[in-house]
Design a protein around this motif. Structure first.
Motif, PDB file in Angstrom:
ATOM      1  N   PHE A 194      13.085  19.210  -6.421  1.00 32.05           N
ATOM      2  CA  PHE A 194      13.776  18.841  -5.197  1.00 32.05           C
ATOM      3  C   PHE A 194      13.331  17.449  -4.779  1.00 32.05           C
ATOM      4  O   PHE A 194      12.133  17.184  -4.635  1.00 32.05           O
ATOM      5  N   VAL A 195      14.298  16.567  -4.599  1.00 24.64           N
ATOM      6  CA  VAL A 195      14.043  15.229  -4.076  1.00 24.64           C
ATOM      7  C   VAL A 195      14.575  15.233  -2.645  1.00 24.64           C
ATOM      8  O   VAL A 195      15.778  15.348  -2.425  1.00 24.64           O
ATOM      9  N   LEU A 196      13.686  15.127  -1.670  1.00 18.74           N
ATOM     10  CA  LEU A 196      14.034  15.366  -0.273  1.00 18.74           C
ATOM     11  C   LEU A 196      14.183  14.057   0.488  1.00 18.74           C
ATOM     12  O   LEU A 196      13.265  13.230   0.520  1.00 18.74           O
ATOM     13  N   THR A 197      15.357  13.880   1.096  1.00 18.73           N
ATOM     14  CA  THR A 197      15.605  12.725   1.957  1.00 18.73           C
ATOM     15  C   THR A 197      16.273  13.199   3.245  1.00 18.73           C
ATOM     16  O   THR A 197      16.751  14.332   3.333  1.00 18.73           O
ATOM     17  N   SER A 198      16.288  12.326   4.250  1.00 18.10           N
ATOM     18  CA  SER A 198      16.855  12.693   5.541  1.00 18.10           C
ATOM     19  C   SER A 198      17.852  11.646   5.999  1.00 18.10           C
ATOM     20  O   SER A 198      17.625  10.440   5.820  1.00 18.10           O
ATOM     21  N   ARG A 199      18.949  12.100   6.597  1.00 18.27           N
ATOM     22  CA  ARG A 199      19.952  11.178   7.125  1.00 18.27           C
ATOM     23  C   ARG A 199      19.519  10.565   8.459  1.00 18.27           C
ATOM     24  O   ARG A 199      19.887   9.447   8.776  1.00 18.27           O
ATOM     25  N   ASP A 200      18.739  11.319   9.262  1.00 17.61           N
ATOM     26  CA  ASP A 200      18.556  10.905  10.653  1.00 17.61           C
ATOM     27  C   ASP A 200      17.137  11.092  11.171  1.00 17.61           C
ATOM     28  O   ASP A 200      16.408  10.138  11.323  1.00 17.61           O
ATOM     29  N   VAL A 201      16.752  12.367  11.438  1.00 17.71           N
ATOM     30  CA  VAL A 201      15.435  12.640  12.009  1.00 17.71           C
ATOM     31  C   VAL A 201      14.613  13.452  11.014  1.00 17.71           C
ATOM     32  O   VAL A 201      15.059  13.738   9.906  1.00 17.71           O
ATOM     33  N   ILE A 202      13.401  13.828  11.411  1.00 21.73           N
ATOM     34  CA  ILE A 202      12.554  14.635  10.530  1.00 21.73           C
ATOM     35  C   ILE A 202      13.102  16.058  10.456  1.00 21.73           C
ATOM     36  O   ILE A 202      13.305  16.707  11.483  1.00 21.73           O
TER      37      ILE A 202
END
Length: 300
Positions: A194-202
């Protein structure tokens, strides 16, 4: 040692204090029993969800070991307390309190060294297992870029060049609501990264049955791997309070055989979901030192 003056014995107060201590201990044990009876897990799993990944089994082992050590210490302490209560209780013919001690250097040294040793042992096993759970050196069979957003999930299947985009869950309480949640498919007995990224907040990517979760931080990339060991349907959710509709940030996980996984990938492509959802949609750009961690299919 220093002896304190005692003006008069107060046997009634001591008996009352002993009764209160016994009552408090009994209530604590009852509360513990009630808490454990409300857990959904099995005794051999330490009342955790039953692990369905190799990493989850490691977490269960660490959890059970810590509880066994804690219970052994608890039994020892409770035994010493009980022994002191019985052996040094006030007798009817006692007219004064025994000598009162201000300190005992050997005992104080013992009470300092033993807890430090216990914490060091727990720290060692925790650090060992944490390093193993976050190790991504093994080559994965499947790579999924999981993108958290207010308040749903996007799943980029990197090697297969397809994706699924989720929308916020509408929790109506009616049957069938879960069918509209975004669903992550994983092949059984295959290593998934899993490669985890976020669009906005935590946000925080959490599948309770995996017994592992990791935060998704804007501008950064976090990674971990799982190796599912059995098929089934599981629940996923965000484990970080991320705003007004945090409780609706839900998804499904299906661990399936390879043929079912391949059929799902084909269905996504047939729907026109080809390529990857670009991480350049993020308001916070991925930091330069993390750009190489993004799978090559997406841009930064």
């Amino acid at each position: 040692m220093r002896q304190h003056d005692v003006s008069a014995p107060r046997p009634q107060r001591r008996r009352t204090a002993q009764r209160r201590t016994t009552t408090a201990l009994g209530l604590s044990l009852v509360a513990l029993a009630l808490a454990l009876s409300g857990c959904a897990g099995r005794v051999q799993d330490g009342f955790l969800p039953r692990a369905v990944t190799e990493g989850g089994e490691r977490v269960t082992s660490l959890w059970n070991g810590a509880w066994i050590a804690a219970l052994l210490v608890g039994v020892l302490v409770w035994g010493l307390i009980g022994w002191c209560v019985v052996a040094y209780r006030r007798k009817k013919d006692d007219t004064a309190l025994p000598v009162q001690l201000r300190y005992n250097v050997p005992m104080e040294i013992l009470y300092t060294i033993v807890p430090v040793f216990m914490i060091a042992v727990l720290f060692y096993y925790t650090a060992r297992d944490e390093a193993a759970l976050l190790d991504t050196s093994k080559h994965p069979d499947v790579v999924v870029n999981v993108v958290g957003k207010k308040w749903s999930w996007d799943f980029n299947y990197v090697n297969e060049q397809t994706y699924e985009s989720g929308t916020q869950a509408e929790l109506t309480g009616e049957p069938g609501t879960e069918e509209n949640l975004p669903t992550l498919y994983l092949p059984v007995d295959k290593r998934t990264e899993f490669v985890l990224t976020s669009r906005d907040v935590i946000h925080s990517f959490w599948v309770p049955a995996f017994l592992q979760k990791l935060d998704m931080i804007p501008g950064r990339v976090n990674k971990f791997q799982v190796f599912p060991t059995e098929t089934g349907d599981f629940k996923g959710k965000c484990a970080e309070l991320c705003g007004a509709y945090h409780s609706r940030m839900l998804f499904n996980v299906k661990v399936v055989d390879q043929a079912t996984y391949d059929a799902h990938i084909a269905d996504l492509k047939a729907q026109g979901n080809t390529g990857q959802l670009d991480n350049s949609l993020n308001p916070s750009k991925v930091m330069d030192e993390d750009t190489h961690l993004i799978p090559s299919a997406g841009s930064n």
